[in-house]
Design an enzyme around this catalytic site. Structure first.
Site, PDB file in Angstrom:
ATOM      1  N   TYR A  14       0.884  -1.291  -0.113  1.00  0.00           N
ATOM      2  CA  TYR A  14      -0.018  -0.040   0.010  1.00  0.00           C
ATOM      3  C   TYR A  14       0.943   1.305   0.119  1.00  0.00           C
ATOM      4  CZ  TYR A  14      -2.914   3.872   1.927  1.00  0.00           C
ATOM      5  OH  TYR A  14      -3.572   5.016   2.177  1.00  0.00           O
ATOM      6  N   HIS A  27     -10.929   0.442  10.774  1.00  0.00           N
ATOM      7  CA  HIS A  27     -10.177   1.434  11.201  1.00  0.00           C
ATOM      8  C   HIS A  27     -10.455   1.720  12.897  1.00  0.00           C
ATOM      9  CE1 HIS A  27      -9.776   2.637   7.001  1.00  0.00           C
ATOM     10  NE2 HIS A  27      -8.635   2.853   7.725  1.00  0.00           N
TER      11      HIS A  27
HETATM   12  N1  UDP Z   1      -5.971  -0.950  15.984  1.00  0.00           N
HETATM   13  C1  UDP Z   1      -6.222  -1.753  16.752  1.00  0.00           C
HETATM   14  N2  UDP Z   1      -7.289  -2.544  16.851  1.00  0.00           N
HETATM   15  C2  UDP Z   1      -8.114  -2.459  15.734  1.00  0.00           C
HETATM   16  C3  UDP Z   1      -7.726  -1.590  14.429  1.00  0.00           C
HETATM   17  C4  UDP Z   1      -6.778  -0.709  14.719  1.00  0.00           C
HETATM   18  O1  UDP Z   1      -5.533  -1.761  17.961  1.00  0.00           O
HETATM   19  O2  UDP Z   1      -9.087  -3.244  15.587  1.00  0.00           O
HETATM   20  C5  UDP Z   1      -4.885   0.031  15.901  1.00  0.00           C
HETATM   21  C6  UDP Z   1      -3.784  -0.230  14.918  1.00  0.00           C
HETATM   22  O3  UDP Z   1      -3.073  -1.360  15.348  1.00  0.00           O
HETATM   23  C7  UDP Z   1      -3.076   1.205  14.752  1.00  0.00           C
HETATM   24  C8  UDP Z   1      -4.244   2.028  15.238  1.00  0.00           C
HETATM   25  O4  UDP Z   1      -4.930   1.326  15.823  1.00  0.00           O
HETATM   26  O5  UDP Z   1      -2.133   1.171  15.525  1.00  0.00           O
HETATM   27  C9  UDP Z   1      -4.871   3.002  13.954  1.00  0.00           C
HETATM   28  O6  UDP Z   1      -5.177   1.847  13.126  1.00  0.00           O
HETATM   29  P1  UDP Z   1      -6.234   2.215  11.808  1.00  0.00           P
HETATM   30  O7  UDP Z   1      -6.151   0.915  11.097  1.00  0.00           O
HETATM   31  O8  UDP Z   1      -7.477   3.023  12.272  1.00  0.00           O
HETATM   32  O9  UDP Z   1      -5.248   3.181  11.099  1.00  0.00           O
HETATM   33  P2  UDP Z   1      -3.925   3.166  10.342  1.00  0.00           P
HETATM   34  O10 UDP Z   1      -2.836   3.645  11.329  1.00  0.00           O
HETATM   35  O11 UDP Z   1      -3.403   1.531   9.967  1.00  0.00           O
HETATM   36  O12 UDP Z   1      -3.877   3.836   9.114  1.00  0.00           O
END
Ligand code: UDP
Length: 330
Positions: free
Chosen positions: A145, A193
Site C-alpha cells: 500500500y 479503522h
Molecule cells: N488498531 C487496533 N485494533 C483495531 C484496529 C486498529 O488496535 O481493531 C490500531 C492499529 O494497530 C493502529 C491504530 O489502531 O495502531 C490505527 O489503526 P487504523 O487501522 O485506524 O489506521 P492506520 O494507522 O492503519 O492507518
C-alpha cells in the site's frame, strides 16, 4: 487559471474523505463532477452533484469522460487503503493504486488537464527514524500500500518535468471524525479503522474490541497515531488547489495535528464520549504497524497557510459518534 471558473473532478467522491471534499468544494462555490466506481463508496454519501459511475482502470470510460467534461483540476481519492490486505493481496494494490492512477495521469496529459491533488499517505515513511515526521524524512514504506503511493508520488515528479502536469501530494496521517452537521461520515465494509470499530462496540454492534499489540516502544505500549479531522484534511486540499492556481510547482505535504494519541488513549476517549465501558482484549501486533506516526505540519502551514482547527480528540470522536448513531447500518 482560477479553478472557480472551471469544473472540478473528484474521483472517489462517494468515499469517506472524497464525500467531505465534494461538500467543501460546493460550499466554496466550485462546480463539481464526481467519478466513482462504487466498489467501496456509497451513492448516498455523495452530496447533490454531477455523477459518473466508472473506474480509472477503464481507459475508454476515462477518455469519454474527459471529452464530455471540460475539467480544470482533478482530486484523486480513489484507492485501496488497507495496509494488511495489501501485504496478502499486493496485485490489488498495484492494479488499483498504481496502474489505475497512471491511466488517469495519461488521460489528464492527453486532455491537457494540468492540476492534480493526490491522496498520499503517512505509510510512505515506514517505521520513522524520528517524530514528528517532516517532509525530509526518508521514505521507506513497509507495505505494498505504502509503496503504491510512493511510486505515484515519484511518477508525478516525472510527469511534471515531462508534461507540465502539476500536483500536490497530501500525505494523510489518520483521518478521523465526521462532518459536525452529521450529514457525512466514515463507512467502510469491512471496517478496519480504530475509531469506527470502537464506536461500533460502544453502540453494542460488536461484542468486543481488540488492541493490536501493547508491547510497542511507546509510553503505554500501544501504537501512537496522529488523528486529523476529516474537515481539516479537506481544507488542506482546497488550499492546495489555490496553491496550484497560483502557478506554484508540485509539492508534497504531511498532514496531521502534530499530536499523537496511543490506542489506549483513544479507547479511554471513546469511553468518555460515549459514556460506556468497552470490552477490550489485547491481541498480537498487526503486521506492518509502526509504533508511532506523528506529522510535522509546518511545511503545509508555510506553503498553504493551513492549520488544523479541530485538534481535540474528544471533539473528533464526538462528531464520529453522532454520525455512527444516526446511521446504524449494521
Ligand atoms: N488498531 C487496533 N485494533 C483495531 C484496529 C486498529 O488496535 O481493531 C490500531 C492499529 O494497530 C493502529 C491504530 O489502531 O495502531 C490505527 O489503526 P487504523 O487501522 O485506524 O489506521 P492506520 O494507522 O492503519 O492507518
Amino acid at each position: 487559471m482560477n479553478s472557480h471558473n472551471t469544473l472540478i473532478c473528484v474521483i472517489g467522491g462517494a468515499g469517506y474523505i472524497g464525500s467531505h471534499m465534494v461538500a467543501l468544494l460546493q460550499a466554496n462555490g466550485y462546480s463539481v463532477v464526481v467519478i466513482d466506481d462504487l466498489s467501496t463508496g456509497f451513492l448516498t454519501s455523495i452530496p447533490k452533484v454531477l455523477f459518473e459511475q466508472g473506474s480509472i482502470l477503464d481507459k475508454e470510460f476515462l477518455a469519454d469522460f474527459f471529452t464530455r467534461y471540460n475539467i480544470g483540476a482533478v482530486f484523486h481519492f480513489a484507492s485501496s487503503i488497507q495496509v494488511g490486505e495489501s501485504v496478502s493481496n499486493p496485485r490489488k494494490y498495484y492494479k488499483n493504486n498504481l496502474i489505475g492512477t497512471i491511466s488517469l495521469l495519461d488521460q489528464m496529459v492527453e486532455s491537457k488537464v494540468s492540476k492534480l491533488i493526490f491522496s498520499s499517505t503517512a505509510a510512505i515513511f515506514g517505521s520513522p527514524d524520528y517524530t514528528p515526521i517532516d517532509e525530509l524524512h526518508p521514505r521507506r514504506p513497509l507495505s505494498p500500500y505504502g509503496r503504491s503511493k510512493l511510486f505515484v508520488e515519484e511518477i508525478l515528479a516525472d510527469y511534471e518535468t515531462a508534461y507540465n502536469l502539476r500536483s500536490v501530494s497530501l500525505r494523510y496521517f489518520n483521518a478521523a471524525g465526521a462532518s459536525p452537521c452529521g450529514q457525512l461520515g466514515e463507512r467502510h465494509f469491512p471496517e478496519t479503522h480504530l475509531i469506527p470499530l470502537l464506536l461500533q462496540c460502544a453502540a453494542n454492534r460488536s461484542p468486543s474490541f481488540s488492541i493490536f499489540g501493547n508491547d510497542y516502544d511507546t509510553a503505554d505500549g500501544t501504537c501512537v497515531r496522529d488523528y486529523i479531522h476529516v474537515e481539516d484534511l479537506c481544507r488542506a486540499h482546497l488550499l492546495s488547489l489555490s496553491y496550484l492556481d497560483k502557478d506554484n510547482p508540485s509539492a508534497a505535504f504531511n498532514l496531521g495535528t502534530g499530536v499523537g494519541h496511543s490506542v489506549s488513549e483513544v479507547v479511554s476517549a471513546v469511553e468518555d464520549v460515549t459514556r460506556s465501558k468497552l470490552n477490550i482484549q489485547i491481541k498480537p501486533r498487526r503486521p506492518g504497524d509502526p509504533a508511532s506516526l506523528v506529522a510535522d505540519g509546518k511545511k503545509a502551514n508555510l506553503a498553504l497557510g493551513w492549520m488544523p482547527t479541530r485538534v481535540d480528540l474528544k471533539e473528533i470522536i464526538a462528531h464520529a459518534w453522532a454520525w455512527e448513531q444516526k446511521h446504524p447500518w449494521i
